[in-house]
Design a protein around this motif. Structure first.
Motif, PDB file in Angstrom:
ATOM      1  N   GLY A   1       0.804  -1.219   0.000  1.00 27.98           N
ATOM      2  CA  GLY A   1       0.000   0.000   0.000  1.00 27.98           C
ATOM      3  C   GLY A   1       0.831   1.260   0.000  1.00 27.98           C
ATOM      4  N   LEU A   2       0.255   2.254   0.654  1.00 23.48           N
ATOM      5  CA  LEU A   2       0.847   3.580   0.683  1.00 23.48           C
ATOM      6  C   LEU A   2       2.058   3.629   1.612  1.00 23.48           C
ATOM      7  CD1 LEU A   2      -0.208   6.302  -0.504  1.00 23.48           C
ATOM      8  CD2 LEU A   2      -1.486   6.602   1.609  1.00 23.48           C
ATOM      9  N   ILE A   3       3.021   4.487   1.275  1.00 26.37           N
ATOM     10  CA  ILE A   3       4.095   4.815   2.217  1.00 26.37           C
ATOM     11  C   ILE A   3       4.211   6.329   2.212  1.00 26.37           C
ATOM     12  CG2 ILE A   3       6.549   4.626   2.771  1.00 26.37           C
ATOM     13  CD1 ILE A   3       6.611   1.934   1.394  1.00 26.37           C
ATOM     14  N   LEU A   4       3.993   6.944   3.353  1.00 26.13           N
ATOM     15  CA  LEU A   4       3.973   8.410   3.395  1.00 26.13           C
ATOM     16  C   LEU A   4       5.228   8.982   4.034  1.00 26.13           C
ATOM     17  CD1 LEU A   4       0.277   9.038   4.452  1.00 26.13           C
ATOM     18  CD2 LEU A   4       1.290   9.245   2.172  1.00 26.13           C
ATOM     19  N   PRO A   5       5.757  10.055   3.453  1.00 23.77           N
ATOM     20  CA  PRO A   5       6.847  10.778   4.111  1.00 23.77           C
ATOM     21  C   PRO A   5       6.310  11.390   5.411  1.00 23.77           C
ATOM     22  CG  PRO A   5       6.583  11.482   1.812  1.00 23.77           C
ATOM     23  CD  PRO A   5       5.393  10.645   2.148  1.00 23.77           C
ATOM     24  N   PRO A   6       7.063  11.267   6.503  1.00 17.96           N
ATOM     25  CA  PRO A   6       6.588  11.756   7.801  1.00 17.96           C
ATOM     26  C   PRO A   6       6.107  13.205   7.784  1.00 17.96           C
ATOM     27  CG  PRO A   6       8.573  10.480   8.104  1.00 17.96           C
ATOM     28  CD  PRO A   6       8.343  10.572   6.622  1.00 17.96           C
ATOM     29  N   LYS A   7       6.740  14.045   7.013  1.00 24.13           N
ATOM     30  CA  LYS A   7       6.368  15.459   7.063  1.00 24.13           C
ATOM     31  C   LYS A   7       4.938  15.729   6.622  1.00 24.13           C
ATOM     32  CE  LYS A   7      10.980  17.455   6.715  1.00 24.13           C
ATOM     33  NZ  LYS A   7      11.887  18.337   5.959  1.00 24.13           N
ATOM     34  N   ILE A   8       4.369  14.863   5.817  1.00 29.06           N
ATOM     35  CA  ILE A   8       3.003  15.109   5.369  1.00 29.06           C
ATOM     36  C   ILE A   8       2.018  14.034   5.830  1.00 29.06           C
ATOM     37  CG2 ILE A   8       3.526  16.547   3.365  1.00 29.06           C
ATOM     38  CD1 ILE A   8       3.253  13.933   1.680  1.00 29.06           C
ATOM     39  N   ALA A   9       2.490  12.999   6.516  1.00 22.84           N
ATOM     40  CA  ALA A   9       1.604  11.915   6.937  1.00 22.84           C
ATOM     41  C   ALA A   9       0.572  12.423   7.947  1.00 22.84           C
ATOM     42  CB  ALA A   9       2.419  10.792   7.557  1.00 22.84           C
ATOM     43  N   PRO A  10      -0.727  12.159   7.695  1.00 17.99           N
ATOM     44  CA  PRO A  10      -1.750  12.571   8.671  1.00 17.99           C
ATOM     45  C   PRO A  10      -1.472  11.989  10.059  1.00 17.99           C
ATOM     46  CG  PRO A  10      -2.800  11.993   6.607  1.00 17.99           C
ATOM     47  CD  PRO A  10      -1.339  11.628   6.466  1.00 17.99           C
ATOM     48  N   HIS A  11      -1.096  10.732  10.112  1.00 21.32           N
ATOM     49  CA  HIS A  11      -0.607  10.133  11.357  1.00 21.32           C
ATOM     50  C   HIS A  11       0.859   9.776  11.127  1.00 21.32           C
ATOM     51  CE1 HIS A  11      -4.811   9.813  12.213  1.00 21.32           C
ATOM     52  NE2 HIS A  11      -5.005   8.829  11.356  1.00 21.32           N
ATOM     53  N   GLN A  12       1.723  10.329  11.928  1.00 24.13           N
ATOM     54  CA  GLN A  12       3.140   9.985  11.759  1.00 24.13           C
ATOM     55  C   GLN A  12       3.469   8.684  12.488  1.00 24.13           C
ATOM     56  OE1 GLN A  12       4.458  13.847  13.287  1.00 24.13           O
ATOM     57  NE2 GLN A  12       5.406  14.229  11.299  1.00 24.13           N
ATOM     58  N   VAL A  13       2.809   8.490  13.610  1.00 22.08           N
ATOM     59  CA  VAL A  13       3.052   7.316  14.438  1.00 22.08           C
ATOM     60  C   VAL A  13       1.715   6.770  14.913  1.00 22.08           C
ATOM     61  CG1 VAL A  13       4.217   6.439  16.501  1.00 22.08           C
ATOM     62  CG2 VAL A  13       5.169   8.418  15.281  1.00 22.08           C
ATOM     63  N   VAL A  14       1.565   5.450  14.836  1.00 25.63           N
ATOM     64  CA  VAL A  14       0.375   4.813  15.392  1.00 25.63           C
ATOM     65  C   VAL A  14       0.812   3.771  16.409  1.00 25.63           C
ATOM     66  CG1 VAL A  14      -1.468   3.188  14.893  1.00 25.63           C
ATOM     67  CG2 VAL A  14      -1.211   5.209  13.478  1.00 25.63           C
ATOM     68  N   ILE A  15       0.196   3.808  17.582  1.00 25.37           N
ATOM     69  CA  ILE A  15       0.484   2.796  18.601  1.00 25.37           C
ATOM     70  C   ILE A  15      -0.560   1.698  18.510  1.00 25.37           C
ATOM     71  CG2 ILE A  15       0.734   2.306  21.065  1.00 25.37           C
ATOM     72  CD1 ILE A  15       1.485   5.182  21.525  1.00 25.37           C
ATOM     73  N   VAL A  16      -0.096   0.467  18.353  1.00 31.97           N
ATOM     74  CA  VAL A  16      -1.003  -0.678  18.338  1.00 31.97           C
ATOM     75  C   VAL A  16      -0.795  -1.488  19.612  1.00 31.97           C
ATOM     76  CG1 VAL A  16      -1.675  -2.799  17.153  1.00 31.97           C
ATOM     77  CG2 VAL A  16      -0.989  -0.790  15.823  1.00 31.97           C
ATOM     78  N   PRO A  17      -1.757  -1.475  20.504  1.00 37.91           N
ATOM     79  CA  PRO A  17      -1.652  -2.238  21.748  1.00 37.91           C
ATOM     80  C   PRO A  17      -2.013  -3.705  21.518  1.00 37.91           C
ATOM     81  CG  PRO A  17      -3.692  -0.987  21.749  1.00 37.91           C
ATOM     82  CD  PRO A  17      -3.012  -0.707  20.426  1.00 37.91           C
ATOM     83  N   ILE A  18      -1.356  -4.598  22.280  1.00 37.21           N
ATOM     84  CA  ILE A  18      -1.601  -6.040  22.161  1.00 37.21           C
ATOM     85  C   ILE A  18      -1.874  -6.585  23.552  1.00 37.21           C
ATOM     86  CG2 ILE A  18      -0.582  -8.250  21.503  1.00 37.21           C
ATOM     87  CD1 ILE A  18       1.322  -6.242  19.721  1.00 37.21           C
ATOM     88  N   TYR A  19      -2.974  -7.321  23.680  1.00 34.05           N
ATOM     89  CA  TYR A  19      -3.319  -7.829  25.015  1.00 34.05           C
ATOM     90  C   TYR A  19      -4.296  -8.988  24.894  1.00 34.05           C
ATOM     91  CZ  TYR A  19      -6.950  -4.513  23.741  1.00 34.05           C
ATOM     92  OH  TYR A  19      -7.899  -3.825  23.054  1.00 34.05           O
ATOM     93  N   ARG A  20      -4.375  -9.807  25.987  1.00 36.61           N
ATOM     94  CA  ARG A  20      -5.392 -10.852  26.055  1.00 36.61           C
ATOM     95  C   ARG A  20      -6.410 -10.507  27.125  1.00 36.61           C
ATOM     96  NH1 ARG A  20      -0.799 -13.753  25.528  1.00 36.61           N
ATOM     97  NH2 ARG A  20      -0.561 -14.946  23.589  1.00 36.61           N
ATOM     98  N   SER A  21      -5.941 -10.537  28.366  1.00 38.12           N
ATOM     99  CA  SER A  21      -6.859 -10.315  29.482  1.00 38.12           C
ATOM    100  C   SER A  21      -7.068  -8.833  29.737  1.00 38.12           C
ATOM    101  CB  SER A  21      -6.260 -10.944  30.750  1.00 38.12           C
ATOM    102  OG  SER A  21      -5.051 -10.260  31.055  1.00 38.12           O
ATOM    103  N   ASP A  22      -8.043  -8.533  30.580  1.00 33.64           N
ATOM    104  CA  ASP A  22      -8.292  -7.135  30.962  1.00 33.64           C
ATOM    105  C   ASP A  22      -7.093  -6.553  31.700  1.00 33.64           C
ATOM    106  OD1 ASP A  22     -10.698  -7.114  29.786  1.00 33.64           O
ATOM    107  OD2 ASP A  22     -11.885  -7.291  31.609  1.00 33.64           O
TER     108      ASP A  22
END
Length: 497
Positions: free
Chosen positions: A298-319
RNA sequence: CGGGGCGUGGCGCAGUCCGGUAGCGCACCUGCUUUGGGAGCAGGGAGUCGUAGGUUCGAAUCCUAUCGCCCCGACCA
């Protein structure tokens, strides 16, 4: 340092629950069908879609955020070089367009014309602006009396309409958004300087902000803007080896000034016509970014124009795990939030793998993965979009490291694009060989005798065109590869969009 | 405008040749189990078959017309 890099406060584009596509589809591989790859990427990344009217497009929020980031940065450059923004109307009297002979010849075939209004046929037809030279210089003529009123340095952000036979999302649509600078000057030297200043600004913008290397040069007579004396351009190479005109700057001479009586009394008391320039870049640049940096995921955006520069994806099982992971994520968000455009993807309805794929399609430059194991060990995982390279970073240092990593990504994207272009560009002197190879893409630096006839023959034989007469490449005399006549320098020839 | 293809739930398609009252995958909704690279099971909602005529007891299917879209050849940032 980073505030300069970002040029101000980060945009907070929300993650709406319905923000991601409901489809989970793969992109057609580039090598299989480049054209379909492009369309897939634009649609999957939710940049834009086709509108009900053929040739028009809907720019979706993610695509528009990308455009806004580009626009805002360029707007600052335009203002920093002394220009002011203004707005001129979309409807232009048909007679205006006809005042400049080359201009009308060039644009009349692609104008949309309004013939009726208020239920009645209009006394004079109105055209939807294909560009605004005519209306703007008509107004300038009223504003300028003496040399003291010059220069006029105005820019406008607007939509324009051009009737297109073969539309492509962003690259060629009937309506597109752009910026058009229009200036008026006292003499030729000043106008020429302005034309080159604008072009250099575009080069800086393309290379520094879009991470897209460009070749700077002048257009041949055939490719020149209708009504211009000289047209300069920046040309970029797409991943399929084809050329894309990414921006143009026109030295208009006194053509429009004469047509619209834009004259002034000079210091010596003589009445003279002003010298004009116009220059523009459009939403086409969104397509250019897609085709410069994108890959099969897919897309690869240069950081200077990326709407989101960084996305945090959390990983978990239990509460319990969820709570611990989100707490660490929240801490990084808080620490980084002021300096980078960072989002936490805490949607519960998608699994991490889904989110990875999703944000990769959308080209987010850097992903931070945080799972129970990371919380336990006190680190987080950085993954770069451009090569999926992973890095373990101590949790306490993560936020502070982001600006540096984004900077590196920006630079790597440019270097990579530059290496790609140079790999696909070569000098060539044999016309038979040229004819055999040009169809496969790439830029060819060849000698050309400078005539319209030879240029037409090349196009007829190969569909390739002279993209530009470069300023900094191909120096040195030689013989035209087609006719053997004398040539002052090499020119860039390629298949183009 | 010339050549080729296609219009069937939100998306992608099958069904059309050989007429019998519409189906599959994804997505969506509910529930349970799941979560370190696009989860599983069960249940559920959703389509005047592009449009208009015609043939027929009966049309997504056959006939006629019409509209629209996509791909390939002539303009453009």
């Amino acid at each position: 340092m980073l505030t300069r890099l970002l040029g101000g406060a980060p945009l907070a584009l929300p993650l709406h629950p319905r923000y991601t596509p409901s489809m989970a589809q793969k992109v057609t591989p580039m090598g299989e069908d480049f054209s379909r790859w492009y369309t897939d990427v634009v649609k999957m990344a939710q940049l834009a879609e086709h509108a009900p009217v053929k040739g028009c497009m809907v720019i979706r929020p993610y695509g528009f955020a990308l455009w806004e980031n580009m626009r805002d940065r360029l707007d600052r450059m335009i203002k920093a070089t002394g220009h002011e923004n203004a707005y001129f109307p979309m409807l232009i009297p048909e007679s205006f367009l006809q005042k400049e002979a080359d201009h009308v010849e060039g644009f009349a075939p692609e104008c949309a014309v309004v013939t009726h209004g208020g239920g009645k046929k209009l006394e004079e037809n109105l055209v939807l602006r294909p560009t605004s030279e005519t209306i703007i210089y008509h107004m300038y003529a009223k504003w300028v009396m003496s040399y003291r009123d010059l220069p006029i340095l105005i820019n406008q952000w607007a939509n324009v309409f051009r009737w297109e036979m073969r539309p492509r999302l962003f690259l060629r649509t009937m309506e597109f958004l752009w910026q058009e600078g229009h200036t008026a000057h006292r003499n030729e030297e000043e106008a020429e300087e302005e034309t080159r200043l604008a072009l250099n600004m575009y080069r800086e913008f393309a290379e520094g902000t879009l991470a897209m290397p460009v070749i700077v040069g002048e257009k041949s007579e055939t490719e020149r803007f209708a009504g211009a004396v000289r047209t300069y351009c920046i040309e970029a190479m797409m991943r399929d080896g084809r050329a894309l005109q990414a921006g143009t700057s026109h030295m208009l001479g006194q053509n429009f000034a004469k047509a619209f009586d834009l004259s002034f009394q000079d210091q010596d008391g003589e009445n003279r016509f002003a010298w004009n320039t116009s220059w523009g870049v459009s939403t086409r640049l969104v397509g250019a970014v897609v085709m410069t940096h994108g890959d099969d995921n897919g897309l690869i955006l240069p950081p200077k124009i990326a709407p989101h520069q960084v996305v945090i994806v959390p990983i978990y099982r239990s509460d319990d795990e969820r709570a611990g992971v989100l707490e660490l994520a929240g801490r990084i968000m808080k620490e980084a939030g002021e300096t980078v455009r960072i989002r936490l993807d805490d949607r519960d309805q998608y699994k991490p793998g889904w989110k990875f794929a999703e944000w990769e399609q959308k080209g987010v430059p850097l992903r931070i993965e945080i799972g129970p194991k990371d919380v336990e060990k006190g680190h987080v995982v950085f993954t770069r979009r451009l090569d999926r390279e992973k890095e373990f970073v101590p949790a306490g240092e993560a936020a502070a490291l982001l600006p540096k990593r984004l900077d590196e990504i920006q630079k790597t994207l440019f270097d990579r694009a530059l290496a790609f272009r140079d790999d696909h560009m070569k000098e060539i002197d044999d016309y038979e060989q040229f004819k055999a190879e040009v169809g496969d893409g790439g830029f060819f630096l060849a000698h050309w005798d400078g005539t319209v006839e030879t240029e037409a023959k090349i196009k007829e034989d190969t569909k390739a065109t002279i993209r530009c007469i470069p300023w900094e490449l191909g120096e040195g005399e030689g013989k035209c590869m087609v006719t053997g006549k004398r040539s002052k320098q090499r020119v860039v020839i390629a298949r183009a969009y």
